[in-house]
Scaffold this motif. Structure first.
Motif, PDB file in Angstrom:
ATOM      1  N   ALA A  69     -16.581  45.700  14.857  1.00 28.54           N
ATOM      2  CA  ALA A  69     -15.140  45.546  14.641  1.00 28.54           C
ATOM      3  C   ALA A  69     -14.393  45.485  15.970  1.00 28.54           C
ATOM      4  O   ALA A  69     -13.448  44.695  16.135  1.00 28.54           O
ATOM      5  N   ALA A  70     -14.817  46.314  16.926  1.00 35.25           N
ATOM      6  CA  ALA A  70     -14.142  46.309  18.235  1.00 35.25           C
ATOM      7  C   ALA A  70     -14.359  44.977  18.922  1.00 35.25           C
ATOM      8  O   ALA A  70     -13.424  44.408  19.505  1.00 35.25           O
ATOM      9  N   ARG A  71     -15.590  44.450  18.859  1.00 38.60           N
ATOM     10  CA  ARG A  71     -15.849  43.184  19.544  1.00 38.60           C
ATOM     11  C   ARG A  71     -15.085  42.036  18.883  1.00 38.60           C
ATOM     12  O   ARG A  71     -14.528  41.171  19.575  1.00 38.60           O
ATOM     13  N   ALA A  72     -15.034  42.008  17.568  1.00 35.76           N
ATOM     14  CA  ALA A  72     -14.370  40.905  16.876  1.00 35.76           C
ATOM     15  C   ALA A  72     -12.854  40.960  17.051  1.00 35.76           C
ATOM     16  O   ALA A  72     -12.214  39.978  17.434  1.00 35.76           O
ATOM     17  N   TYR A  73     -12.273  42.119  16.756  1.00 37.95           N
ATOM     18  CA  TYR A  73     -10.813  42.208  16.740  1.00 37.95           C
ATOM     19  C   TYR A  73     -10.215  42.400  18.129  1.00 37.95           C
ATOM     20  O   TYR A  73      -9.136  41.869  18.436  1.00 37.95           O
ATOM     21  N   LEU A  74     -10.913  43.171  18.995  1.00 36.87           N
ATOM     22  CA  LEU A  74     -10.337  43.414  20.318  1.00 36.87           C
ATOM     23  C   LEU A  74     -10.313  42.154  21.155  1.00 36.87           C
ATOM     24  O   LEU A  74      -9.346  41.918  21.920  1.00 36.87           O
ATOM     25  N   LEU A  75     -11.355  41.322  21.065  1.00 32.85           N
ATOM     26  CA  LEU A  75     -11.346  40.074  21.823  1.00 32.85           C
ATOM     27  C   LEU A  75     -10.184  39.176  21.384  1.00 32.85           C
ATOM     28  O   LEU A  75      -9.495  38.571  22.209  1.00 32.85           O
ATOM     29  N   LEU A  76      -9.967  39.086  20.052  1.00 29.07           N
ATOM     30  CA  LEU A  76      -8.863  38.259  19.563  1.00 29.07           C
ATOM     31  C   LEU A  76      -7.504  38.858  19.948  1.00 29.07           C
ATOM     32  O   LEU A  76      -6.568  38.137  20.307  1.00 29.07           O
ATOM     33  N   ALA A  77      -7.389  40.192  19.848  1.00 29.35           N
ATOM     34  CA  ALA A  77      -6.134  40.842  20.188  1.00 29.35           C
ATOM     35  C   ALA A  77      -5.795  40.651  21.664  1.00 29.35           C
ATOM     36  O   ALA A  77      -4.638  40.369  22.032  1.00 29.35           O
ATOM     37  N   ILE A  78      -6.807  40.795  22.527  1.00 24.59           N
ATOM     38  CA  ILE A  78      -6.560  40.628  23.970  1.00 24.59           C
ATOM     39  C   ILE A  78      -6.276  39.167  24.291  1.00 24.59           C
ATOM     40  O   ILE A  78      -5.401  38.833  25.116  1.00 24.59           O
ATOM     41  N   GLY A  79      -7.027  38.241  23.654  1.00 20.45           N
ATOM     42  CA  GLY A  79      -6.736  36.823  23.865  1.00 20.45           C
ATOM     43  C   GLY A  79      -5.325  36.460  23.446  1.00 20.45           C
ATOM     44  O   GLY A  79      -4.617  35.727  24.144  1.00 20.45           O
ATOM     45  N   ASP A  80      -4.901  37.021  22.283  1.00 17.88           N
ATOM     46  CA  ASP A  80      -3.526  36.784  21.824  1.00 17.88           C
ATOM     47  C   ASP A  80      -2.520  37.353  22.819  1.00 17.88           C
ATOM     48  O   ASP A  80      -1.503  36.722  23.123  1.00 17.88           O
ATOM     49  N   ALA A  81      -2.773  38.540  23.362  1.00 18.75           N
ATOM     50  CA  ALA A  81      -1.847  39.160  24.321  1.00 18.75           C
ATOM     51  C   ALA A  81      -1.763  38.355  25.616  1.00 18.75           C
ATOM     52  O   ALA A  81      -0.682  38.183  26.183  1.00 18.75           O
ATOM     53  N   LEU A  82      -2.922  37.854  26.078  1.00 16.75           N
ATOM     54  CA  LEU A  82      -2.907  37.065  27.314  1.00 16.75           C
ATOM     55  C   LEU A  82      -2.183  35.738  27.115  1.00 16.75           C
ATOM     56  O   LEU A  82      -1.472  35.262  28.014  1.00 16.75           O
TER      57      LEU A  82
ATOM     58  N   LEU B 203      -0.072  44.593  21.184  1.00 14.89           N
ATOM     59  CA  LEU B 203      -1.497  44.729  21.470  1.00 14.89           C
ATOM     60  C   LEU B 203      -2.062  45.986  20.810  1.00 14.89           C
ATOM     61  O   LEU B 203      -3.156  45.962  20.220  1.00 14.89           O
ATOM     62  N   GLY B 204      -1.321  47.090  20.889  1.00 12.76           N
ATOM     63  CA  GLY B 204      -1.787  48.327  20.249  1.00 12.76           C
ATOM     64  C   GLY B 204      -1.903  48.178  18.746  1.00 12.76           C
ATOM     65  O   GLY B 204      -2.877  48.657  18.131  1.00 12.76           O
ATOM     66  N   VAL B 205      -0.923  47.497  18.119  1.00 12.85           N
ATOM     67  CA  VAL B 205      -0.984  47.276  16.668  1.00 12.85           C
ATOM     68  C   VAL B 205      -2.196  46.433  16.305  1.00 12.85           C
ATOM     69  O   VAL B 205      -2.919  46.725  15.324  1.00 12.85           O
ATOM     70  N   ASN B 206      -2.441  45.359  17.080  1.00 11.91           N
ATOM     71  CA  ASN B 206      -3.588  44.494  16.793  1.00 11.91           C
ATOM     72  C   ASN B 206      -4.914  45.247  16.925  1.00 11.91           C
ATOM     73  O   ASN B 206      -5.827  45.069  16.110  1.00 11.91           O
ATOM     74  N   ILE B 207      -5.048  46.083  17.949  1.00 10.62           N
ATOM     75  CA  ILE B 207      -6.307  46.814  18.161  1.00 10.62           C
ATOM     76  C   ILE B 207      -6.524  47.839  17.053  1.00 10.62           C
ATOM     77  O   ILE B 207      -7.597  47.895  16.417  1.00 10.62           O
ATOM     78  N   ILE B 208      -5.502  48.667  16.807  1.00 12.09           N
ATOM     79  CA  ILE B 208      -5.647  49.717  15.789  1.00 12.09           C
ATOM     80  C   ILE B 208      -5.809  49.099  14.399  1.00 12.09           C
ATOM     81  O   ILE B 208      -6.704  49.478  13.611  1.00 12.09           O
ATOM     82  N   GLY B 209      -4.956  48.121  14.076  1.00 15.22           N
ATOM     83  CA  GLY B 209      -5.055  47.488  12.766  1.00 15.22           C
ATOM     84  C   GLY B 209      -6.371  46.767  12.582  1.00 15.22           C
ATOM     85  O   GLY B 209      -6.961  46.793  11.496  1.00 15.22           O
ATOM     86  N   GLY B 210      -6.871  46.091  13.632  1.00 10.81           N
ATOM     87  CA  GLY B 210      -8.145  45.389  13.529  1.00 10.81           C
ATOM     88  C   GLY B 210      -9.313  46.335  13.280  1.00 10.81           C
ATOM     89  O   GLY B 210     -10.190  46.057  12.452  1.00 10.81           O
ATOM     90  N   LEU B 211      -9.344  47.457  14.018  1.00 13.22           N
ATOM     91  CA  LEU B 211     -10.424  48.428  13.814  1.00 13.22           C
ATOM     92  C   LEU B 211     -10.395  48.990  12.395  1.00 13.22           C
ATOM     93  O   LEU B 211     -11.451  49.132  11.740  1.00 13.22           O
ATOM     94  N   ILE B 212      -9.196  49.320  11.901  1.00 17.25           N
ATOM     95  CA  ILE B 212      -9.110  49.893  10.548  1.00 17.25           C
ATOM     96  C   ILE B 212      -9.529  48.865   9.502  1.00 17.25           C
ATOM     97  O   ILE B 212     -10.326  49.142   8.595  1.00 17.25           O
ATOM     98  N   LEU B 213      -9.005  47.627   9.617  1.00 14.23           N
ATOM     99  CA  LEU B 213      -9.354  46.591   8.652  1.00 14.23           C
ATOM    100  C   LEU B 213     -10.833  46.243   8.724  1.00 14.23           C
ATOM    101  O   LEU B 213     -11.496  46.026   7.692  1.00 14.23           O
TER     102      LEU B 213
END
Length: 694
Positions: free
Chosen positions: A233-246, A211-221
């Motif tokens: 970027a936070a809304r797009a990548y964090l929602l997907l990262a959290i959905g993937d984690a759940l 989850l940490g990799v997805n959040i940090i990598g998503g924000l940077i990308l």
């Protein structure tokens, strides 16, 4: 025909190839990009597998019913981690395209379950991880560790219990083998579960890191590669990262629950729901619950509309359980059940396949009760082991069975269907034996030692130390029975040897002396004749431990005759040293009794006049010889000095039959059986005028 064979072999081949193919696909899943649609299929498959594993764990009646769980847990964890790698690649590469870029499953978990708010999603995910890693996984891991330790510690005791049941005839060899496999599998299972719990814990930690990799990598990308603002970027990548984690965490939580359910199970005839239901299905449980809830419901300020209905439901449940318990249980026979033939009698009701039985009264059952340690069973096992070493073959199993027709504290030893010994013991007392060195009298019930006929007294266990101090030999009831059993089995050892045991002796010798066995059986001696020869040796207390030496002597004698009795007489001179070593040490002279020359000549004439050797010795003369032998042997027996009776070869068999009733443990040897270099001490001459009065 080819088609039929192909179909027949395809099923096992497909099953054997399924697991390697699945492992290969798992590796490809980690390294090869896959489309979002395929990712959705794999996510649903992951959830399905987790649900199936959980249901199997909940329906298992005992932990070993799901013995493959540690391996299944490993592959399920690897599959989920492979999906995490694949989903991370999709989220980071296509996350800027929108919420559906990583598939509909991740989109649904990111929008529907957390309402599209990634802050809420972070807290929900954190709570799930805490529940999984801190509560369920840690508890299951501790239970697995303790279970593995106690299971391994109890393994020797369980093996000994199986051996005791096998020796007692309570188990067949096949059942004992199955129980040993089950015990070994149980130890392996709990040991594997102890290690498998680390998979679940590592999986939870990996979920946090991913989850940490997805959040940090998503924000940077999002900000660097796609020029997105921080919020976007936070809304797009964090929602997907959290959905993937759940998506990954929920199956992980189900597998953790399955692992905890397996390791905390206690063996039962019901599945987990039935076990819990049977233990909670008591009116004594729900009646106090209903009363307490009702008292809470009438207190001021309490939510009456919530608590009082719960109290009514608990009371109704208790009333229903109490009503059902009062009804007589009626078992409905299944429609397809076959009618019981009450007139049918099975062979197991009229035959007994056990060679040795120990029947006990109901008062002696505590001596074989496993809950009390079954002291008698351990001693019987020791008796069989020691006797097998002394005789040279494995002694038959001893089946212990209770007989309600016997006196409560009585027992009897049955060999080959014949009662060879019977007596009684006091199970709650100790037997103090007077071995000739005791001083003083003991208060208790006077008795006789059933094995050696010594004077004895049954005393309370608390008086054992005092009796030992007075010179008595104090033994427990189990030892009394086991000693009596040992003595009788040794006396009837010839009846314990059959063709199966002889064949086992030959098979063991064949590994070391193949040509010797080939020269012995089945030609010139069939197995039945060889069995008769060996039983004849056992009947005269000659052990079969040195079976190679005995077999070599029999092989030579079999070239002259195939009669069992004649072979025994021919080989005895070769076995003389084996007989003598039980009577004296190497440097000690052999104590012997002999017959007076005139008496031997008279007996020799009688033997020659009766070739069948049925009535060789005139009864009155035989009585006087026996009386003289007993008088001469009494001092030696009192001092526990073994001796042998040495006679001419022609009359050895006749004299052996004569003295067997009065001195069964005294060997009767011919002159040829005593080695030339062995010193001899003649302790008595039977037949002299002072020895045999007219």
């Amino acid at each position: 025909m080819v088609t039929a064979l192909s179909r027949r072999n395809f099923g096992p081949l497909a099953r054997n190839a399924a697991l390697p193919v699945a492992i290969l696909l798992l590796v490809l899943l980690m390294v090869v990009p896959i489309p979002a649609a395929m990712l959705d299929i794999f996510f649903i498959m992951n959830i399905t597998i987790s649900l199936a594993v959980l249901m199997v764990a909940l329906n298992a009646q005992k932990p070993l019913d799901f013995s493959a769980f540690p391996t299944v847990l490993l592959f399920a964890t690897l599959f989920r981690l492979g999906l995490n790698v694949a989903s991370t690649r999709v989220v980071l590469v296509h996350g800027h395209e929108g919420e559906a870029a990583a598939g509909h499953v991740i989109e649904a978990f990111g929008t529907f379950m957390i309402g599209g708010d990634y802050v809420v999603g972070l807290f929900v995910f954190a709570i799930l991880v805490i529940i999984n890693m801190i509560v369920v996984t840690k508890g299951a891991g501790r239970v697995s560790e303790v279970s593995a330790r106690f299971t391994l510690d109890a393994l020797p005791g369980k093996q000994m219990a199986i051996d005791a049941d096998l020796n007692a005839g309570l188990l067949t060899p096949e059942e004992a083998k199955a129980r040993r496999v089950e015990v070994s599998t149980e130890a392996d299972f709990y040991g594997s579960m102890d290690g498998s719990s680390k998979f679940v814990k590592g999986d939870a930690i990996a979920a946090l890191l991913i989850l940490g990799v997805n959040i940090i990598g998503g924000l940077i990308l999002g900000m660097v590669s796609h020029g997105m603002a921080v919020g976007d970027a936070a809304r797009a990548y964090l929602l997907l990262a959290i959905g993937d984690a759940l998506v990954a965490q929920i199956p992980a939580l189900m597998l953790s629950i399955a692992a905890a359910a397996i390791v905390t199970r206690v063996a039962s005839n019901h599945d987990l729901a039935g076990q819990i239901g049977s233990q909670f299905g008591s009116a004594r449980t729900w009646t106090p619950v209903a009363v307490i809830l009702a008292l809470l419901g009438v207190l001021p300020g309490m939510p009456h509309l919530v608590i009082l209905p719960a109290a009514i439901a608990a009371g109704a449940f208790a009333w229903k359980i109490n009503r059902d318990a009062g009804r007589p249980a009626v078992a409905d026979a299944p429609e397809d059940a076959e009618p019981v033939d009450l007139a049918r009698i099975g062979w197991d009701e009229v035959t007994d396949t056990m060679q040795v039985n120990l029947d006990i009264g109901y008062g002696l059952v505590p001596l074989v009760d496993e809950r009390r340690g079954a002291p008698l069973m351990g001693r019987i096992t020791g008796v069989r082991r020691q006797l097998s070493k002394e005789l040279g073959f494995v002694v038959s199993q001893v089946r212990v069975r209770d007989d309600i027709n016997m006196q409560p504290y009585a027992y009897r030893v049955v060999v080959g269907g014949v009662v060879v010994a019977e007596d009684s013991v006091s199970p709650d007392e100790m037997l103090a034996l007077d071995t000739g060195q005791a001083v003083g009298q003991l208060s208790g019930k006077k008795a006789k030692d059933p094995t050696f006929g010594l004077d004895a007294v049954w005393i309370a266990p608390g008086d054992a130390d005092a009796a030992t101090g007075q010179g008595y030999l104090v033994v427990d009831p189990g030892t009394v029975i086991a000693t009596h059993l040992n003595h009788k089995l040794a006396q009837h050892s010839a009846e314990l040897l059959g063709p199966d045991e002889v064949q086992s002796l030959l098979d063991g010798l064949k590994e070391r002396a193949e040509h010797l066995v080939a020269s012995l059986s089945p030609q010139p001696l069939p197995l039945t004749t060889l069995t008769q020869v060996l039983r004849g040796l056992l009947a005269e207390n000659i052990s079969l431990k040195e079976f190679r030496r005995i077999a070599a002597a029999i092989s030579v004698a079999a070239q002259k005759t195939v009669d069992a009795d004649e072979i025994i007489e021919l080989i005895r001179p070769e076995l003389g040293a084996l007989i003598i070593q039980r009577l004296c040490t190497v440097n000690e002279p052999l104590r012997v009794m002999t017959l007076e020359g005139q008496l031997e000549g008279l007996l020799g004439q009688a033997v020659r006049g009766d070739p069948a050797q049925r009535h060789t010795i005139e009864p009155d003369l035989g009585r006087r010889i026996v009386d003289a032998l007993q008088r001469a042997a009494q001092p030696l027996v009192a001092e526990a000095k073994p001796f042998a009776l040495v006679v001419q070869p022609a009359i050895r068999v006749a004299i052996r039959k004569l003295v067997k009733t009065c001195l069964p443990d005294t060997p009767v040897m011919s002159f040829f059986e005593v080695p030339e270099d062995k010193s001899v001490e003649v302790v008595a001459v039977i037949g002299a005028p002072e020895a045999i009065p007219a």
